[in-house]
Design a protein around this motif. Structure first.
Motif, mmCIF file in Angstrom:
data_model
loop_
_atom_site.group_PDB
_atom_site.id
_atom_site.type_symbol
_atom_site.label_atom_id
_atom_site.label_comp_id
_atom_site.label_asym_id
_atom_site.label_seq_id
_atom_site.Cartn_x
_atom_site.Cartn_y
_atom_site.Cartn_z
ATOM 1 N N MET A 34 0.865 -1.182 0.000
ATOM 2 C CA MET A 34 0.000 0.000 0.000
ATOM 3 C C MET A 34 0.891 1.218 0.000
ATOM 4 N N GLY A 35 0.559 2.169 -0.856
ATOM 5 C CA GLY A 35 1.438 3.313 -0.923
ATOM 6 C C GLY A 35 0.921 4.392 -1.838
ATOM 7 N N LYS A 43 4.184 13.679 -17.655
ATOM 8 C CA LYS A 43 5.104 12.647 -17.188
ATOM 9 C C LYS A 43 4.349 11.374 -16.842
ATOM 10 N N GLN A 44 5.105 10.275 -16.762
ATOM 11 C CA GLN A 44 4.501 9.008 -16.380
ATOM 12 C C GLN A 44 4.266 8.950 -14.883
ATOM 13 N N ARG A 45 3.328 8.118 -14.513
ATOM 14 C CA ARG A 45 3.077 7.905 -13.102
ATOM 15 C C ARG A 45 4.284 7.196 -12.490
ATOM 16 N N GLU A 46 4.682 7.643 -11.308
ATOM 17 C CA GLU A 46 5.869 7.073 -10.675
ATOM 18 C C GLU A 46 5.602 6.770 -9.200
ATOM 19 N N LEU A 47 6.324 5.779 -8.713
ATOM 20 C CA LEU A 47 6.233 5.424 -7.303
ATOM 21 C C LEU A 47 6.835 6.550 -6.458
ATOM 22 N N VAL A 48 6.118 6.899 -5.391
ATOM 23 C CA VAL A 48 6.644 7.842 -4.407
ATOM 24 C C VAL A 48 7.142 7.062 -3.179
ATOM 25 N N ASN A 96 -2.371 3.657 -3.849
ATOM 26 C CA ASN A 96 -2.347 2.358 -4.518
ATOM 27 C C ASN A 96 -2.402 1.238 -3.492
ATOM 28 N N LEU A 97 -3.228 0.253 -3.789
ATOM 29 C CA LEU A 97 -3.390 -0.891 -2.893
ATOM 30 C C LEU A 97 -3.264 -2.171 -3.699
#
Length: 116
Positions: A34-35, A43-48, A96-97
């Protein structure tokens, strides 16, 4: 049915702080991850940042030392404390899960705008 409810976005000056929260509800028995992800214009979606089921935490290099993610396992809620915000942090932030058997869910997104 799984739902994600996000809150906490807004407008802040550079150097300021914001705290995002995301509460998951529905048929949730185990959480793989989960985050938060973000997507800036063009821009592209990116992990934070995200918390894994084993407790490990992943951060994007660009936010290390400034952002902190935490999770309330009882409430199925994840928080993102964002400090020392920069203009380049401006984006839509998505919760996001990831559940077992490949089930993945996204929140509706919350806008974070950092003015320089």
């Amino acid at each position: 049915q799984v739902q994600l409810v996000e809150s906490g976005g807004g407008l802040v000056q550079a150097g300021g702080s914001l705290r995002l929260s995301c509460a998951a509800s529905g048929s949730i028995f185990n959480i793989n991850a989960m985050g938060w992800y973000r997507q800036a214009p063009g821009k592209q979606r990116e992990l934070v940042a995200r918390v894994l089921s084993n407790g490990n935490i992943n951060y994007a290099d660009s936010v290390k030392g400034r952002f902190a993610i935490s999770r309330d396992n009882i409430e199925n809620t994840v928080y993102l404390q964002m400090n020392s915000l920069k203009s380049e942090d401006t984006a839509i932030y998505y919760c996001n899960l990831i559940l077992p058997r490949g089930r993945e869910y996204w929140g509706q997104g919350t806008q974070v705008t950092v003015s320089s």
